[in-house]
Design an enzyme around this catalytic site. Structure first.
Site, PDB file in Angstrom:
ATOM      1  N   ARG A  73       0.883  -1.177   0.000  1.00 52.70           N
ATOM      2  CA  ARG A  73       0.000   0.000   0.000  1.00 52.70           C
ATOM      3  C   ARG A  73       0.909   1.212   0.000  1.00 52.70           C
ATOM      4  NH1 ARG A  73      -2.993   4.133   0.631  1.00 52.70           N
ATOM      5  NH2 ARG A  73      -5.072   4.046   1.548  1.00 52.70           N
ATOM      6  N   GLU A  81     -11.009   3.991  -4.724  1.00 51.52           N
ATOM      7  CA  GLU A  81     -11.032   2.536  -4.828  1.00 51.52           C
ATOM      8  C   GLU A  81     -11.385   2.115  -6.258  1.00 51.52           C
ATOM      9  OE1 GLU A  81     -10.098   0.400  -2.480  1.00 51.52           O
ATOM     10  OE2 GLU A  81      -9.581   2.148  -1.261  1.00 51.52           O
ATOM     11  N   ARG A 124      -0.682  -5.273   4.562  1.00 50.14           N
ATOM     12  CA  ARG A 124       0.098  -4.765   3.437  1.00 50.14           C
ATOM     13  C   ARG A 124       1.221  -3.863   3.925  1.00 50.14           C
ATOM     14  NH1 ARG A 124      -4.703  -2.253  -0.126  1.00 50.14           N
ATOM     15  NH2 ARG A 124      -5.034  -1.280   1.901  1.00 50.14           N
TER      16      ARG A 124
END
Length: 207
Positions: A73, A81, A124
């Protein structure tokens, strides 16, 4: 009389009272607790080490990529998104897909390198990523396809003034959109092999 002079009264030393059972248990418990903390810290030192990943990137959406089995990320930014829509000239348009396309263009098929030490709640790696000389995090905000998310406020202000990317119309903050779309996937699907690697990593990771 002693040749060294008169002796005073002898001192008497009382033997120390034995520790109570409760005190012993408390001492043992404290020792075990400290030992456990040391073991835990030693086992998780990798959490505070800077990790570096590089290779061919799979672009998941406008602010996340996959390098090998490592999901990343991009730190300090927040892009729409993948399934998110924004509004411009009175109509909806797929700003999430366009944000991903913007990142694909920035990568331009070049090897990507990312470094970071923190992880988000999905496991992440929060990374600073580059493709060649291009700072992907910064440039994605400058292009108007991501908002500042703890960093890059100056770049966001420039993109906003230029009405670049999502600033050309209106949009819902990505985090607000996520809050109202709990069933939406966190990121775009990136293949069976990478997903298997993600599942394996989550299985062996105990924190």
């Amino acid at each position: 009389m002693s040749r060294f002079g008169p002796r005073g009264p002898r001192r008497r030393y009382a033997a120390s009272a034995p520790r109570s059972l409760l005190r012993k248990l408390l001492d043992y418990g404290l020792a075990i607790l400290l030992l456990g903390l040391l073991i835990l810290v030693a086992a998780r030192l990798d959490r505070f080490e800077t990790r570096k990943e590089q290779g061919t990137a799979i672009v998941n959406d406008g602010d996340s990529i996959t390098l090998g089995a490592e999901r990343i990320r991009m730190r300090g930014i927040d892009a729409p998104e993948y399934q998110q829509a924004c509004q411009k000239a009175g109509a909806d348009y797929p700003c999430g897909k366009l944000a991903r396309q913007s990142l694909v263009r920035l990568v331009a098929g070049r090897p990507v390198s990312c470094s970071g030490w923190q992880r988000d709640r999905y496991g992440r790696l929060l990374g600073d990523c580059r493709a060649g000389d291009t700072d992907l995090n910064r440039t994605q905000v400058q292009a108007g396809w991501a908002v500042a998310f703890g960093d890059f406020e100056t770049e966001e202000a420039v993109a906003r003034a230029a009405k670049a990317g999502i600033w050309a119309g209106t949009f819902e903050e990505p985090r607000q959109w996520r809050d109202s779309h709990h069933d939406a996937p966190v990121e775009r699907k990136h293949g069976t092999l990478a997903s298997f690697g993600d599942a394996l990593r989550e299985f062996v990771r105990f924190w």
